[in-house]
Design an enzyme around this catalytic site. Structure first.
Site, short mmCIF file in Angstrom:
data_model
loop_
_atom_site.label_atom_id
_atom_site.label_comp_id
_atom_site.label_asym_id
_atom_site.label_seq_id
_atom_site.Cartn_x
_atom_site.Cartn_y
_atom_site.Cartn_z
N GLY A 55 0.87 -1.17 0.00
CA GLY A 55 0.00 0.00 0.00
C GLY A 55 0.90 1.22 0.00
O GLY A 55 2.02 1.17 -0.50
N GLU A 56 0.44 2.28 0.59
CA GLU A 56 1.24 3.51 0.67
C GLU A 56 1.66 3.67 2.13
O GLU A 56 0.81 3.81 3.01
CB GLU A 56 0.40 4.69 0.18
CG GLU A 56 1.21 5.77 -0.51
CD GLU A 56 2.21 6.46 0.42
OE1 GLU A 56 1.82 6.88 1.52
OE2 GLU A 56 3.39 6.56 0.04
N SER A 57 2.94 3.65 2.39
CA SER A 57 3.43 3.61 3.77
C SER A 57 3.03 4.83 4.58
O SER A 57 2.76 4.71 5.78
CB SER A 57 4.95 3.41 3.81
OG SER A 57 5.61 4.46 3.15
N CYS A 87 6.07 -5.30 0.59
CA CYS A 87 6.24 -3.96 0.01
C CYS A 87 6.16 -2.89 1.11
O CYS A 87 7.09 -2.77 1.91
CB CYS A 87 5.26 -3.71 -1.13
SG CYS A 87 5.76 -2.30 -2.18
N ARG A 107 12.34 3.78 0.73
CA ARG A 107 11.10 3.86 -0.06
C ARG A 107 11.40 4.15 -1.53
O ARG A 107 12.35 4.86 -1.85
CB ARG A 107 10.20 4.98 0.47
CG ARG A 107 9.65 4.74 1.85
CD ARG A 107 8.86 5.91 2.34
NE ARG A 107 7.78 6.20 1.40
CZ ARG A 107 7.03 7.28 1.43
NH1 ARG A 107 7.23 8.20 2.34
NH2 ARG A 107 6.08 7.46 0.56
N ILE A 136 6.32 -2.85 -7.28
CA ILE A 136 5.60 -1.62 -7.61
C ILE A 136 6.01 -0.55 -6.60
O ILE A 136 5.73 -0.67 -5.42
CB ILE A 136 4.07 -1.83 -7.54
CG1 ILE A 136 3.65 -2.96 -8.50
CG2 ILE A 136 3.34 -0.53 -7.86
CD1 ILE A 136 2.21 -3.39 -8.33
N ARG A 137 6.72 0.48 -7.09
CA ARG A 137 7.24 1.52 -6.19
C ARG A 137 7.90 0.88 -4.97
O ARG A 137 7.66 1.27 -3.82
CB ARG A 137 6.12 2.48 -5.79
CG ARG A 137 5.57 3.28 -6.93
CD ARG A 137 4.40 4.16 -6.52
NE ARG A 137 4.78 5.02 -5.40
CZ ARG A 137 3.92 5.52 -4.55
NH1 ARG A 137 2.64 5.27 -4.64
NH2 ARG A 137 4.33 6.31 -3.58
N HIS A 172 5.14 -7.92 -4.16
CA HIS A 172 3.74 -8.27 -3.91
C HIS A 172 3.46 -9.72 -4.31
O HIS A 172 3.00 -9.97 -5.43
CB HIS A 172 2.82 -7.35 -4.72
CG HIS A 172 2.83 -5.94 -4.28
ND1 HIS A 172 1.93 -5.46 -3.35
CD2 HIS A 172 3.61 -4.90 -4.63
CE1 HIS A 172 2.18 -4.17 -3.15
NE2 HIS A 172 3.18 -3.81 -3.91
N GLU A 174 1.06 -11.54 -3.45
CA GLU A 174 -0.38 -11.73 -3.61
C GLU A 174 -0.86 -11.42 -5.03
O GLU A 174 -1.91 -11.90 -5.46
CB GLU A 174 -1.15 -10.89 -2.58
CG GLU A 174 -1.26 -9.41 -2.86
CD GLU A 174 0.00 -8.59 -2.54
OE1 GLU A 174 -0.07 -7.36 -2.71
OE2 GLU A 174 1.03 -9.17 -2.14
#
Length: 191
Positions: A55-57, A87, A107, A136-137, A172, A174
């Site tokens: 997600g977005e940390s 992630c 990050r 992803i990022r 990821h 998943e």
């Protein structure tokens, strides 16, 4: 994702503040575990293991603060409960955030969204050949303490680490349906 734990069906919490927590739940179900979405501290009660998804940390940090989850998460992990961070979950486990792993995660280490990529990773201590990983990022481990085992790297940068019962990966699993890391978590939970 809810239910009670038994010896054959570990109860695994998935932090559900942001990210694709439902995909983790589907993998857990496929492996015979019972999943529970974790949004507040009482959702941590009785867990045999925990997943902190991507997600977005920054958003995740704000959610953890808002719900007063930081100390309960630390207590759960410190009690020996196995944890898998993926992630942003890797970032959340590092020294600067929850402080559960002796790592500093950087990050967006590979670049922003346009620099997302896939790679096949050789994993130390995980049978079955390479893992197909989606980044992803993604972060990487910029530095780590002596108790941290590097399980996989890309270009010399650790992207999968283990310390005790905690595993963190920069990708990821998943998204590809890769379940070996979840199986490793369940194996630790059953011990």
């Amino acid at each position: 994702m809810s239910g009670a734990s038994s010896a054959s069906s570990p109860l695994v919490g998935v932090l559900a503040l942001q990210g694709d927590f439902e995909a983790h739940g589907r993998i857990l179900q496929r492996l015979g575990a019972t999943g529970r979405q974790v949004r507040v501290a009482r959702d941590l009660e009785g867990l045999d293991a925990l997943i902190i998804p991507g997600g977005e940390s920054t958003v995740m940090t704000l959610g953890i603060e808002r719900e007063g989850l930081a100390d309960p998460l630390r207590e759960l992990a410190s009690s020996g409960t196995p944890v898998l961070g993926t992630c942003a979950g890797m970032i959340m486990l590092d020294r600067a955030h929850l402080g559960l792993l002796d790592i500093r995660a950087e990050r967006n280490a590979f670049g922003r969204q346009l620099r997302s990529f896939e790679a096949d990773l050789e994993f130390d201590g995980l049978p079955g050949g390479p893992i197909h990983a989606v980044f992803i990022r993604a972060p990487w481990v910029a530095d780590h303490g002596p108790e941290v085992e590097v399980m996989a790297s890309i270009d010399g940068h650790p992207v999968a680490v283990r310390q005790g019962n905690q595993v963190a990966v920069a990708f990821h699993p998943e998204l590809t349906g890769e379940d070996r890391l979840h199986a490793l978590l369940l194996q630790s939970a059953r011990r």
